[in-house]
Write a protein that holds these residues in place. Structure first.
Motif, PDB file in Angstrom:
ATOM      1  N   THR A  61       0.813  -1.294   0.320  1.00 20.87           N
ATOM      2  CA  THR A  61      -0.094   0.003  -0.019  1.00 20.87           C
ATOM      3  C   THR A  61       0.767   1.405   0.037  1.00 20.87           C
ATOM      4  O   THR A  61       0.338   2.467  -0.302  1.00 20.87           O
ATOM      5  CB  THR A  61      -0.993   0.044   1.433  1.00 20.87           C
ATOM      6  OG1 THR A  61      -0.148  -0.135   2.346  1.00 20.87           O
ATOM      7  CG2 THR A  61      -1.975  -1.225   1.236  1.00 20.87           C
ATOM      8  N   GLU A  62       2.064   1.166   0.196  1.00 17.83           N
ATOM      9  CA  GLU A  62       2.974   2.232   0.300  1.00 17.83           C
ATOM     10  C   GLU A  62       4.363   1.928   0.244  1.00 17.83           C
ATOM     11  O   GLU A  62       4.713   0.690   1.130  1.00 17.83           O
ATOM     12  CB  GLU A  62       2.741   3.066   1.751  1.00 17.83           C
ATOM     13  CG  GLU A  62       3.589   4.369   1.822  1.00 17.83           C
ATOM     14  CD  GLU A  62       3.480   5.080   3.098  1.00 17.83           C
ATOM     15  OE1 GLU A  62       4.216   5.938   3.272  1.00 17.83           O
ATOM     16  OE2 GLU A  62       2.538   4.783   3.841  1.00 17.83           O
ATOM     17  N   ARG A  63       5.358   2.523  -0.419  1.00 18.68           N
ATOM     18  CA  ARG A  63       6.773   2.203  -0.412  1.00 18.68           C
ATOM     19  C   ARG A  63       7.478   3.391   0.265  1.00 18.68           C
ATOM     20  O   ARG A  63       7.348   4.483  -0.487  1.00 18.68           O
ATOM     21  CB  ARG A  63       7.159   2.001  -1.734  1.00 18.68           C
ATOM     22  CG  ARG A  63       6.626   0.651  -2.406  1.00 18.68           C
ATOM     23  CD  ARG A  63       6.838   0.596  -3.864  1.00 18.68           C
ATOM     24  NE  ARG A  63       6.042  -0.089  -4.451  1.00 18.68           N
ATOM     25  CZ  ARG A  63       6.456  -1.262  -5.221  1.00 18.68           C
ATOM     26  NH1 ARG A  63       7.784  -1.491  -5.284  1.00 18.68           N
ATOM     27  NH2 ARG A  63       5.528  -2.185  -5.416  1.00 18.68           N
ATOM     28  N   GLU A  64       8.250   3.442   1.166  1.00 25.29           N
ATOM     29  CA  GLU A  64       8.749   4.490   2.025  1.00 25.29           C
ATOM     30  C   GLU A  64      10.019   4.498   1.912  1.00 25.29           C
ATOM     31  O   GLU A  64      10.742   3.271   2.328  1.00 25.29           O
ATOM     32  CB  GLU A  64       8.223   4.450   3.596  1.00 25.29           C
ATOM     33  CG  GLU A  64       8.765   5.534   4.401  1.00 25.29           C
ATOM     34  CD  GLU A  64       8.223   5.241   5.923  1.00 25.29           C
ATOM     35  OE1 GLU A  64       8.725   5.998   6.763  1.00 25.29           O
ATOM     36  OE2 GLU A  64       7.328   4.416   5.992  1.00 25.29           O
ATOM     37  N   HIS A 117       4.648  -1.067   3.344  1.00 25.83           N
ATOM     38  CA  HIS A 117       3.412  -1.120   4.053  1.00 25.83           C
ATOM     39  C   HIS A 117       2.744  -2.158   3.340  1.00 25.83           C
ATOM     40  O   HIS A 117       2.296  -1.877   2.116  1.00 25.83           O
ATOM     41  CB  HIS A 117       2.881  -0.018   4.172  1.00 25.83           C
ATOM     42  CG  HIS A 117       3.855   1.246   4.771  1.00 25.83           C
ATOM     43  ND1 HIS A 117       3.383   1.902   6.252  1.00 25.83           N
ATOM     44  CD2 HIS A 117       4.982   2.029   4.476  1.00 25.83           C
ATOM     45  CE1 HIS A 117       4.213   2.533   6.377  1.00 25.83           C
ATOM     46  NE2 HIS A 117       5.061   2.860   5.573  1.00 25.83           N
ATOM     47  N   SER A 176      -0.834  -4.796   3.043  1.00 25.21           N
ATOM     48  CA  SER A 176      -2.098  -5.120   3.519  1.00 25.21           C
ATOM     49  C   SER A 176      -2.715  -6.384   3.095  1.00 25.21           C
ATOM     50  O   SER A 176      -2.129  -6.515   1.940  1.00 25.21           O
ATOM     51  CB  SER A 176      -3.204  -3.751   3.042  1.00 25.21           C
ATOM     52  OG  SER A 176      -4.381  -4.192   3.569  1.00 25.21           O
ATOM     53  N   GLN A 222      -2.293  -5.918   8.610  1.00 18.98           N
ATOM     54  CA  GLN A 222      -1.509  -4.803   8.176  1.00 18.98           C
ATOM     55  C   GLN A 222       0.081  -4.923   8.758  1.00 18.98           C
ATOM     56  O   GLN A 222       0.194  -5.405   9.736  1.00 18.98           O
ATOM     57  CB  GLN A 222      -1.838  -3.397   8.995  1.00 18.98           C
ATOM     58  CG  GLN A 222      -3.397  -3.045   8.246  1.00 18.98           C
ATOM     59  CD  GLN A 222      -3.483  -2.880   7.083  1.00 18.98           C
ATOM     60  OE1 GLN A 222      -2.579  -2.017   6.437  1.00 18.98           O
ATOM     61  NE2 GLN A 222      -4.489  -3.272   6.405  1.00 18.98           N
ATOM     62  N   VAL A 255       4.538  -3.509   8.422  1.00 19.98           N
ATOM     63  CA  VAL A 255       5.461  -3.019   7.581  1.00 19.98           C
ATOM     64  C   VAL A 255       6.676  -3.666   7.696  1.00 19.98           C
ATOM     65  O   VAL A 255       7.033  -4.270   8.572  1.00 19.98           O
ATOM     66  CB  VAL A 255       5.772  -1.378   8.269  1.00 19.98           C
ATOM     67  CG1 VAL A 255       6.880  -0.506   7.533  1.00 19.98           C
ATOM     68  CG2 VAL A 255       4.461  -0.649   8.500  1.00 19.98           C
TER      69      VAL A 255
END
Length: 99
Positions: free
Chosen positions: A53-56, A66, A68, A80, A82
């Motif tokens: 859901t997110e690449r940080e 991130h 899900s 969820q 990380v």
């Protein structure tokens, strides 16, 4: 990764040295080959429906993914997580994570 030593070794090769030891000492410690196989199946089923859901980006050689997925008592109870990643010798390796 399956019950055979080679499959587990291949799976663990995707971890940093520190994360590999942590995984061995927590998830694999004291487990029979059948218990390891059952855990592997549960983890595979959990990650089958995952979505990033997110690449940080933390730095050029560190990042956080991130994730899900459908909640699962065997894998990700909250659905969820990380996953921390580090680039070592040009390869991305799992270096930890949090739920």
């Amino acid at each position: 990764w399956g019950a055979s030593t080679g499959d587990v070794a291949k799976f663990l090769a995707g971890f940093t040295t520190e994360e590999r030891e942590r995984f061995r000492n927590t998830v694999l410690a004291g487990k029979s080959p059948d218990e390891i196989r059952q855990r592997a199946i549960a983890l595979a089923e959990t990650t089958a429906g995952y979505t990033i859901t997110e690449r940080e980006t933390v730095s050029d050689d560190e990042g956080h993914l991130h994730i899900s997925a459908p909640p699962s008592a065997a894998g990700m109870p909250s659905g969820q997580t990380v996953i921390y990643m580090k680039r070592i010798d040009g390869e991305w390796k799992r270096s930890g994570g949090r739920d």
